[in-house]
Design a protein around this motif. Sequence first.
Motif, PDB file in Angstrom:
ATOM      1  N   GLU A 164       0.656  -1.220   0.127  1.00 21.04           N
ATOM      2  CA  GLU A 164      -0.001   0.026  -0.005  1.00 21.04           C
ATOM      3  C   GLU A 164       0.855   0.997   0.152  1.00 21.04           C
ATOM      4  N   THR A 165       0.998   1.847  -1.154  1.00 16.79           N
ATOM      5  CA  THR A 165       1.990   2.803  -1.455  1.00 16.79           C
ATOM      6  C   THR A 165       1.591   4.027  -0.492  1.00 16.79           C
ATOM      7  N   ILE A 166       0.226   4.535  -0.324  1.00 18.75           N
ATOM      8  CA  ILE A 166       0.142   5.604   0.498  1.00 18.75           C
ATOM      9  C   ILE A 166       0.115   5.325   2.031  1.00 18.75           C
ATOM     10  N   ASP A 167      -0.274   4.342   2.567  1.00 21.49           N
ATOM     11  CA  ASP A 167      -0.070   3.762   4.013  1.00 21.49           C
ATOM     12  C   ASP A 167       1.148   3.170   4.488  1.00 21.49           C
ATOM     13  N   GLY A 168       1.963   2.499   3.528  1.00 20.54           N
ATOM     14  CA  GLY A 168       3.173   1.941   3.695  1.00 20.54           C
ATOM     15  C   GLY A 168       3.054   0.647   4.348  1.00 20.54           C
ATOM     16  N   VAL A 169       1.891  -0.135   4.129  1.00 17.51           N
ATOM     17  CA  VAL A 169       1.695  -1.443   4.541  1.00 17.51           C
ATOM     18  C   VAL A 169       1.950  -2.533   3.466  1.00 17.51           C
ATOM     19  N   GLU A 170       2.914  -3.228   3.700  1.00 18.51           N
ATOM     20  CA  GLU A 170       3.330  -4.379   2.616  1.00 18.51           C
ATOM     21  C   GLU A 170       3.079  -5.809   3.190  1.00 18.51           C
ATOM     22  N   PHE A 171       2.887  -6.511   2.515  1.00 18.91           N
ATOM     23  CA  PHE A 171       2.800  -8.205   2.822  1.00 18.91           C
ATOM     24  C   PHE A 171       4.134  -8.735   2.522  1.00 18.91           C
ATOM     25  N   GLN A 172       4.820  -9.358   3.518  1.00 24.05           N
ATOM     26  CA  GLN A 172       5.996 -10.112   3.545  1.00 24.05           C
ATOM     27  C   GLN A 172       6.112 -11.143   2.509  1.00 24.05           C
ATOM     28  N   HIS A 173       4.818 -11.840   2.382  1.00 26.97           N
ATOM     29  CA  HIS A 173       4.767 -13.061   1.634  1.00 26.97           C
ATOM     30  C   HIS A 173       3.200 -13.268   0.930  1.00 26.97           C
ATOM     31  N   ALA A 174       3.362 -13.772   0.051  1.00 25.00           N
ATOM     32  CA  ALA A 174       1.886 -13.997  -0.464  1.00 25.00           C
ATOM     33  C   ALA A 174       0.966 -14.718   0.343  1.00 25.00           C
ATOM     34  N   PRO A 175      -0.234 -14.086   0.683  1.00 25.04           N
ATOM     35  CA  PRO A 175      -1.078 -14.864   1.428  1.00 25.04           C
ATOM     36  C   PRO A 175      -1.830 -16.119   0.752  1.00 25.04           C
ATOM     37  N   THR A 176      -1.276 -17.147   0.859  1.00 26.17           N
ATOM     38  CA  THR A 176      -1.495 -18.282  -0.066  1.00 26.17           C
ATOM     39  C   THR A 176      -2.250 -19.485   0.841  1.00 26.17           C
ATOM     40  N   ARG A 177      -2.956 -18.914   1.819  1.00 26.42           N
ATOM     41  CA  ARG A 177      -3.641 -20.289   2.816  1.00 26.42           C
ATOM     42  C   ARG A 177      -4.938 -20.791   1.938  1.00 26.42           C
ATOM     43  N   PHE A 178      -5.630 -19.943   1.053  1.00 29.98           N
ATOM     44  CA  PHE A 178      -6.866 -20.507   0.463  1.00 29.98           C
ATOM     45  C   PHE A 178      -6.599 -20.840  -0.943  1.00 29.98           C
ATOM     46  N   SER A 179      -7.372 -21.772  -1.318  1.00 25.49           N
ATOM     47  CA  SER A 179      -7.320 -22.343  -2.724  1.00 25.49           C
ATOM     48  C   SER A 179      -8.138 -21.268  -3.866  1.00 25.49           C
ATOM     49  N   LEU A 180      -8.373 -20.082  -3.607  1.00 19.77           N
ATOM     50  CA  LEU A 180      -8.888 -19.361  -4.579  1.00 19.77           C
ATOM     51  C   LEU A 180      -8.051 -18.866  -5.526  1.00 19.77           C
ATOM     52  N   PRO A 181      -7.909 -18.578  -6.738  1.00 19.63           N
ATOM     53  CA  PRO A 181      -7.114 -17.903  -7.527  1.00 19.63           C
ATOM     54  C   PRO A 181      -6.631 -16.447  -6.826  1.00 19.63           C
ATOM     55  N   LEU A 182      -5.216 -16.006  -6.792  1.00 21.17           N
ATOM     56  CA  LEU A 182      -4.931 -15.011  -5.964  1.00 21.17           C
ATOM     57  C   LEU A 182      -4.634 -14.024  -7.073  1.00 21.17           C
ATOM     58  N   VAL A 183      -5.057 -12.519  -6.785  1.00 23.73           N
ATOM     59  CA  VAL A 183      -4.823 -11.399  -7.715  1.00 23.73           C
ATOM     60  C   VAL A 183      -4.295 -10.520  -6.854  1.00 23.73           C
ATOM     61  N   ALA A 184      -3.066  -9.781  -7.429  1.00 29.37           N
ATOM     62  CA  ALA A 184      -2.394  -8.979  -6.485  1.00 29.37           C
ATOM     63  C   ALA A 184      -2.126  -7.444  -7.445  1.00 29.37           C
ATOM     64  N   ASP A 185      -2.369  -6.523  -6.876  1.00 31.75           N
ATOM     65  CA  ASP A 185      -1.789  -5.284  -7.382  1.00 31.75           C
ATOM     66  C   ASP A 185      -0.581  -4.995  -6.736  1.00 31.75           C
ATOM     67  N   MET A 186       0.599  -4.894  -7.587  1.00 37.12           N
ATOM     68  CA  MET A 186       1.930  -5.259  -7.196  1.00 37.12           C
ATOM     69  C   MET A 186       2.487  -3.535  -7.755  1.00 37.12           C
ATOM     70  N   SER A 187       1.842  -2.705  -7.990  1.00 37.87           N
ATOM     71  CA  SER A 187       2.243  -1.431  -8.586  1.00 37.87           C
ATOM     72  C   SER A 187       3.480  -0.852  -7.792  1.00 37.87           C
ATOM     73  N   SER A 188       3.493  -0.824  -6.705  1.00 37.92           N
ATOM     74  CA  SER A 188       4.696  -0.299  -5.880  1.00 37.92           C
ATOM     75  C   SER A 188       5.722  -1.062  -5.397  1.00 37.92           C
ATOM     76  N   THR A 189       5.841  -2.312  -5.607  1.00 37.00           N
ATOM     77  CA  THR A 189       6.476  -3.365  -5.006  1.00 37.00           C
ATOM     78  C   THR A 189       7.099  -4.337  -6.161  1.00 37.00           C
ATOM     79  N   LEU A 190       6.558  -4.403  -7.514  1.00 39.72           N
ATOM     80  CA  LEU A 190       7.094  -5.374  -8.413  1.00 39.72           C
ATOM     81  C   LEU A 190       8.544  -4.903  -8.770  1.00 39.72           C
TER      82      LEU A 190
END
Length: 365
Positions: free
Chosen positions: A152-178
């Motif tokens: 989160e570019t504005i708030d400064g909150v970053e996932f350290q790992h992908a949240p992979t606990r669930f079997s749903l397809p995961l979609v990520a906005d990685m604009s400021s970390t890719l």
Amino acid sequence: MPQRPYNFSAGPAAMPDEVLHHAAAEMLDWHGSGMSVMEMSHRGPQFGHILSHAEADLRELLAVPADYHVLFMQGGALAENAIVPLNLSRGAKADYVVTGSWSQKSQLEARKFCDVHLAASTHSASGYGSIPPIELWDPRRDAQYLHYCANETIDGVEFQHAPTRFSLPLVADMSSTLLSRPVEVAAHACIYAGAQKNIGPAGLTLVIVHRDMLGRALPSCPSAFDYAVVAKNSSMYNTPPTFAIYMAGLVFQWIRRQTEGALQGLAAVAERNRQKADLLYACIDASELYTSRVEHACRSRMNVPFFLRDERLNDAFLQGAQQRQLLQLKGHKSVGGMRASIYNAMPLGGVQTLVDYMHEFERSH
Ligand SMILES: *Cc1c(COP(=O)(O)O)cnc(C)c1O
């Protein structure tokens, strides 16, 4: 040439000097073609070469598996907030995790196209600053995908790992970390990023999407935004943002050349980013004047919002920074305070200069 000021802009953000020099040197004549890259046909052999090299370099840097498409699109991350549900929601259920201003925008936009449920949300009166424990998320089993914002570019909150606990397809906005660190591409069904934070000039959007996710777009999805159409046409269904792709390609090559101790490429860049962030957070944490509102475990390595305990000093702080050639430190208007964005192009020396200034400012106030 004198050293340029250190630019802490959140985006469009600083580019590596080397890349700008390289582009300047071939601005009027790319490799003896007699043309600037922005004057070339996107269907000609020269641009074909630029595009295929950019894609190959990106694939290598991120270790993108062969069953993923890399798409070069336009419209930025905010357009993807619509393009993702248009392509992936089937007009049915889609679940979102809200950890900051950008994921909040994503879920609001998605509501135009599908049935949205918030699997988790952290908004509080004091804004955003945490990620709820994944055990507490409650995504719907029959959702078409689970969307989160990796940083989160504005708030400064970053996932350290992908949240992979669930079997749903995961979609990520990685604009400021890719490209700031290695990423688990295979854990995701779709990753998107506007370029102007850490990749290149504004105007380009990268999409990395698993091939199984193609072909389910809603009939109302514009053709130019249909992942299957864009993939089938190798990102040339319509004219792609050619110059921005060229610049991003130069950035990819720059990342490949980076070294840090024994590390190379993205690993080297990631290690340097860790050092930069550690240096800045250590300064904030040791100080009586500066404070961070983000929980330690999810502090962003790319965007560091911080506050002066006495907000009346904000203008003096920014003025002194400007005088020391430390640019664009003012926080986002929705959050206030300061924000130092320290993407790949920011050298450790830039963060050290900022920290030295912060110490000096604290002593004199
Ligand atoms: C900057 C940013 C956006 C908005 O990007 P645009 O290119 O302006 O559409 C969305 N999400 C994140 C995480 C961002 O950093």
